[in-house]
Design an enzyme around this catalytic site. Sequence first.
Site, PDB file in Angstrom:
ATOM      1  N   TYR A 194      51.339  28.601  39.365  1.00 16.75           N
ATOM      2  CA  TYR A 194      50.893  28.529  40.769  1.00 16.75           C
ATOM      3  C   TYR A 194      50.774  27.076  41.502  1.00 16.75           C
ATOM      4  O   TYR A 194      50.815  26.885  42.700  1.00 16.75           O
ATOM      5  CB  TYR A 194      49.372  29.109  41.260  1.00 16.75           C
ATOM      6  N   GLU A 195      50.741  26.184  40.777  1.00 17.28           N
ATOM      7  CA  GLU A 195      50.910  24.854  41.321  1.00 17.28           C
ATOM      8  C   GLU A 195      52.138  24.035  42.021  1.00 17.28           C
ATOM      9  O   GLU A 195      52.096  23.952  42.958  1.00 17.28           O
ATOM     10  CB  GLU A 195      50.419  23.783  40.075  1.00 17.28           C
ATOM     11  N   ASN A 202      35.182  38.029  34.881  1.00 19.17           N
ATOM     12  CA  ASN A 202      34.798  38.756  35.936  1.00 19.17           C
ATOM     13  C   ASN A 202      35.277  39.960  35.651  1.00 19.17           C
ATOM     14  O   ASN A 202      36.213  40.123  34.744  1.00 19.17           O
ATOM     15  CB  ASN A 202      35.332  38.270  37.273  1.00 19.17           C
ATOM     16  N   MET A 255      46.310  33.840  35.182  1.00 23.50           N
ATOM     17  CA  MET A 255      47.274  33.142  35.876  1.00 23.50           C
ATOM     18  C   MET A 255      48.022  32.415  34.983  1.00 23.50           C
ATOM     19  O   MET A 255      48.480  31.301  35.463  1.00 23.50           O
ATOM     20  CB  MET A 255      46.727  32.557  36.985  1.00 23.50           C
ATOM     21  N   SER A 256      47.976  32.495  33.737  1.00 18.79           N
ATOM     22  CA  SER A 256      48.545  31.498  32.637  1.00 18.79           C
ATOM     23  C   SER A 256      48.937  31.947  31.615  1.00 18.79           C
ATOM     24  O   SER A 256      49.079  33.388  31.520  1.00 18.79           O
ATOM     25  CB  SER A 256      47.425  30.240  32.374  1.00 18.79           C
ATOM     26  N   ALA A 268      40.799  31.884  31.020  1.00 20.93           N
ATOM     27  CA  ALA A 268      39.830  32.445  31.823  1.00 20.93           C
ATOM     28  C   ALA A 268      40.534  33.803  32.462  1.00 20.93           C
ATOM     29  O   ALA A 268      41.693  33.675  33.167  1.00 20.93           O
ATOM     30  CB  ALA A 268      38.886  31.739  32.860  1.00 20.93           C
ATOM     31  N   HIS A 294      37.147  30.848  42.456  1.00 19.37           N
ATOM     32  CA  HIS A 294      37.274  29.989  41.396  1.00 19.37           C
ATOM     33  C   HIS A 294      35.955  29.560  40.933  1.00 19.37           C
ATOM     34  O   HIS A 294      35.581  29.100  39.649  1.00 19.37           O
ATOM     35  CB  HIS A 294      38.363  29.040  41.572  1.00 19.37           C
ATOM     36  N   HIS A 302      49.882  25.265  35.765  1.00 19.00           N
ATOM     37  CA  HIS A 302      49.688  26.474  36.016  1.00 19.00           C
ATOM     38  C   HIS A 302      51.195  26.805  36.836  1.00 19.00           C
ATOM     39  O   HIS A 302      51.829  26.020  37.762  1.00 19.00           O
ATOM     40  CB  HIS A 302      48.731  27.095  36.849  1.00 19.00           C
ATOM     41  N   HIS A 320      40.089  20.873  35.493  1.00 18.49           N
ATOM     42  CA  HIS A 320      41.244  20.795  34.379  1.00 18.49           C
ATOM     43  C   HIS A 320      41.567  19.288  34.385  1.00 18.49           C
ATOM     44  O   HIS A 320      42.536  18.813  35.215  1.00 18.49           O
ATOM     45  CB  HIS A 320      42.339  21.610  34.790  1.00 18.49           C
ATOM     46  N   SER A 345      40.182  27.337  32.047  1.00 22.16           N
ATOM     47  CA  SER A 345      39.061  26.728  32.969  1.00 22.16           C
ATOM     48  C   SER A 345      37.775  26.806  32.544  1.00 22.16           C
ATOM     49  O   SER A 345      37.270  27.857  31.923  1.00 22.16           O
ATOM     50  CB  SER A 345      39.358  27.687  34.280  1.00 22.16           C
TER      51      SER A 345
HETATM   52  N1  HPA Z   1      42.469  37.379  38.167  1.00 28.79           N
HETATM   53  C1  HPA Z   1      43.409  36.302  37.797  1.00 28.79           C
HETATM   54  N2  HPA Z   1      42.859  35.299  37.268  1.00 28.79           N
HETATM   55  C2  HPA Z   1      41.669  35.151  36.939  1.00 28.79           C
HETATM   56  C3  HPA Z   1      40.722  36.147  36.970  1.00 28.79           C
HETATM   57  C4  HPA Z   1      41.071  37.305  37.839  1.00 28.79           C
HETATM   58  O1  HPA Z   1      40.298  38.213  38.040  1.00 28.79           O
HETATM   59  N3  HPA Z   1      39.478  35.769  36.564  1.00 28.79           N
HETATM   60  C5  HPA Z   1      39.803  34.667  35.863  1.00 28.79           C
HETATM   61  N4  HPA Z   1      40.913  34.314  36.236  1.00 28.79           N
END
Ligand code: HPA
Length: 268
Positions: free
Chosen positions: A83-84, A230, A206-207, A111, A242, A81, A59, A28
Amino acid sequence: MAVWDDAAKVLKDKAGAEMPVAGIVLGSGLGTLAEDVVDPITIPFSDLPGFPVSTVSGHAGSIMIGTLRGARVALLAGRSHYYERGDASAMAVPVRTLASLGIEVLALSNAAGSTQRHMGPGSLMALNDHINFRGQDPLIGYPDDSRFIDMSNAYDPDLRAKLHSVAQAQGTKLNEGVYAWFSGPSFETPAEIRAITMLGADAVGMSTVPETILARHAGMRVAAVSVITNLAAGMQAEALSHDQTKRESAKAAERFKNLFAGFAEALA
Ligand code: HPA
């Protein structure tokens, strides 16, 4: 012929027979690496048999073959992903297509949130292992014994050493740690983050984990880098979003880009 062999043939017909030294999957907000690719040939996923169409903003789904600091690479922007669609094998065709082309190295980026206060937004982390916390496996249903793959040293130690030497030469701090895969798309709860931290995770995302499993199964060596966007849930004042992921990865994109470009150069 498997669908990934068909896709590999389309890529070869369009981009020529010269073999890329690596496949690179962009996370991302990390698409700017594509700007450094010289003489690129871009093929949308929609032109490639079996390729998934990503639904995530930030993306764009395409594969670009060209030269990055003298190294021929195949860049994948717009990964799919879990989650899609709830499908852990969403990236099976792209990963196997790269392997079918004869590409031996897969460099993954993502990310991620950090569970380590000393590794805040803007930090880079080379993965040295992962925790498949989602517990889903992209090889479920694969019809032969090749599915029982060894996952020790999934993140290739020699490639990791290369990443570190490139980072050092660039004066970039490169952390190292364990990435835990959560399904998303909801972010984790603070309790989940406390739990996974105790279990040994340094970053959460998440990937990447399904792709690493697929690549190891396909016989490729894997390198992976998280761009920390983060501190994980419960560790920062700002609510997770996001937007924050895209904003913070964009800020780190220049250092990430130099790291991966230098890495490709080191592979050539
Ligand atoms: N958690 C999950 N996926 C992420 C995060 C997070 O804190 N930051 C960026 N992608």
